[in-house]
Design a protein around this motif. Structure first.
Motif, PDB file in Angstrom:
ATOM      1  N   LEU A  25       0.931  -1.163  -0.201  1.00 52.81           N
ATOM      2  CA  LEU A  25       0.091   0.051   0.145  1.00 52.81           C
ATOM      3  C   LEU A  25       0.844   1.451   0.233  1.00 52.81           C
ATOM      4  O   LEU A  25       0.584   2.285  -0.577  1.00 52.81           O
ATOM      5  CB  LEU A  25      -0.812  -0.125   1.049  1.00 52.81           C
ATOM      6  N   GLU A  26       1.853   1.129   0.587  1.00 53.29           N
ATOM      7  CA  GLU A  26       2.933   2.439   0.577  1.00 53.29           C
ATOM      8  C   GLU A  26       3.525   2.564  -0.798  1.00 53.29           C
ATOM      9  O   GLU A  26       3.765   3.851  -0.919  1.00 53.29           O
ATOM     10  CB  GLU A  26       4.059   2.090   1.806  1.00 53.29           C
ATOM     11  N   GLN A  27       3.667   1.648  -1.418  1.00 52.54           N
ATOM     12  CA  GLN A  27       4.302   1.801  -2.889  1.00 52.54           C
ATOM     13  C   GLN A  27       3.569   2.696  -3.777  1.00 52.54           C
ATOM     14  O   GLN A  27       3.983   3.382  -4.356  1.00 52.54           O
ATOM     15  CB  GLN A  27       4.603   0.451  -3.483  1.00 52.54           C
ATOM     16  N   GLY A  28       1.945   2.357  -3.359  1.00 51.02           N
ATOM     17  CA  GLY A  28       1.295   3.008  -4.263  1.00 51.02           C
ATOM     18  C   GLY A  28       0.942   2.816  -5.709  1.00 51.02           C
ATOM     19  O   GLY A  28       0.241   3.538  -6.408  1.00 51.02           O
ATOM     20  N   ASP A  29       1.601   1.708  -6.177  1.00 51.86           N
ATOM     21  CA  ASP A  29       1.380   1.484  -7.525  1.00 51.86           C
ATOM     22  C   ASP A  29       0.229   0.532  -8.123  1.00 51.86           C
ATOM     23  O   ASP A  29       0.489  -0.233  -8.819  1.00 51.86           O
ATOM     24  CB  ASP A  29       2.767   1.131  -8.169  1.00 51.86           C
ATOM     25  N   ILE A  30      -0.861   0.397  -7.145  1.00 52.26           N
ATOM     26  CA  ILE A  30      -1.917  -0.530  -7.672  1.00 52.26           C
ATOM     27  C   ILE A  30      -3.235   0.214  -7.508  1.00 52.26           C
ATOM     28  O   ILE A  30      -3.186   1.178  -7.113  1.00 52.26           O
ATOM     29  CB  ILE A  30      -1.848  -1.653  -6.473  1.00 52.26           C
ATOM     30  N   SER A  31      -4.142  -0.240  -8.049  1.00 53.92           N
ATOM     31  CA  SER A  31      -5.207   0.400  -8.421  1.00 53.92           C
ATOM     32  C   SER A  31      -6.055   0.532  -7.298  1.00 53.92           C
ATOM     33  O   SER A  31      -5.812  -0.108  -6.041  1.00 53.92           O
ATOM     34  CB  SER A  31      -6.159  -0.222  -9.376  1.00 53.92           C
ATOM     35  N   LEU A  32      -7.092   1.486  -7.301  1.00 54.76           N
ATOM     36  CA  LEU A  32      -8.031   1.906  -6.097  1.00 54.76           C
ATOM     37  C   LEU A  32      -8.600   0.552  -5.778  1.00 54.76           C
ATOM     38  O   LEU A  32      -8.623   0.101  -4.229  1.00 54.76           O
ATOM     39  CB  LEU A  32      -8.997   3.065  -6.364  1.00 54.76           C
ATOM     40  N   GLU A  33      -9.034  -0.166  -6.648  1.00 52.90           N
ATOM     41  CA  GLU A  33      -9.823  -1.513  -6.377  1.00 52.90           C
ATOM     42  C   GLU A  33      -8.908  -2.534  -5.686  1.00 52.90           C
ATOM     43  O   GLU A  33      -9.419  -3.071  -4.650  1.00 52.90           O
ATOM     44  CB  GLU A  33     -10.419  -2.045  -7.627  1.00 52.90           C
ATOM     45  N   GLU A  34      -7.760  -2.538  -6.144  1.00 54.73           N
ATOM     46  CA  GLU A  34      -6.919  -3.689  -5.522  1.00 54.73           C
ATOM     47  C   GLU A  34      -6.360  -2.989  -4.131  1.00 54.73           C
ATOM     48  O   GLU A  34      -6.440  -3.912  -3.321  1.00 54.73           O
ATOM     49  CB  GLU A  34      -5.713  -3.710  -6.436  1.00 54.73           C
ATOM     50  N   SER A  35      -6.357  -1.853  -4.164  1.00 50.61           N
ATOM     51  CA  SER A  35      -6.109  -1.183  -2.849  1.00 50.61           C
ATOM     52  C   SER A  35      -7.136  -1.603  -1.743  1.00 50.61           C
ATOM     53  O   SER A  35      -6.726  -1.755  -0.602  1.00 50.61           O
ATOM     54  CB  SER A  35      -5.672   0.235  -2.882  1.00 50.61           C
ATOM     55  N   LEU A  36      -8.181  -1.359  -2.250  1.00 51.64           N
ATOM     56  CA  LEU A  36      -9.455  -1.672  -1.268  1.00 51.64           C
ATOM     57  C   LEU A  36      -9.348  -3.061  -0.894  1.00 51.64           C
ATOM     58  O   LEU A  36      -9.713  -3.470   0.501  1.00 51.64           O
ATOM     59  CB  LEU A  36     -10.720  -1.089  -1.685  1.00 51.64           C
ATOM     60  N   LYS A  37      -9.163  -4.007  -1.810  1.00 49.52           N
ATOM     61  CA  LYS A  37      -8.993  -5.392  -1.240  1.00 49.52           C
ATOM     62  C   LYS A  37      -7.887  -5.807  -0.477  1.00 49.52           C
ATOM     63  O   LYS A  37      -8.197  -6.495   0.394  1.00 49.52           O
ATOM     64  CB  LYS A  37      -9.015  -6.159  -2.707  1.00 49.52           C
TER      65      LYS A  37
END
Length: 81
Positions: A25-37
């Motif tokens: 999560l700290e890297q921030g290179d995933i989509s919002l949807e994936e971040s929520l999962k």
């Protein structure tokens, strides 16, 4: 490979996975949807870790109380002559 439910993991495994999630999560290179999962999984892991720590604390407390109330016993050293 399917992941185990958080409640089926031991403390060390859950904590390790939680650390991986925080880094992801700290890297921030995933989509919002994936971040929520990933965040949802992290919350479940965190709750499991809290539960396991609470249970361990209760066990220590119970054992400490028993130790404090225990009757002293005479020490009898082994004589291996």
């Amino acid at each position: 490979m399917s992941r185990k439910k958080p409640e089926n993991l031991d403390f060390e495994t859950a904590r390790g996975e939680l650390q991986d999630i925080v880094e992801k999560l700290e890297q921030g290179d995933i989509s919002l949807e994936e971040s929520l999962k990933v965040f949802e999984r992290g919350v479940a892991l965190f709750r499991n870790c809290q539960k396991l720590l609470s249970e361990a604390e209760q066990k220590v407390s119970i054992l400490s109380e028993k130790s404090m109330d225990a009757e002293p016993e005479a020490f009898e050293p082994d004589h291996a002559d």
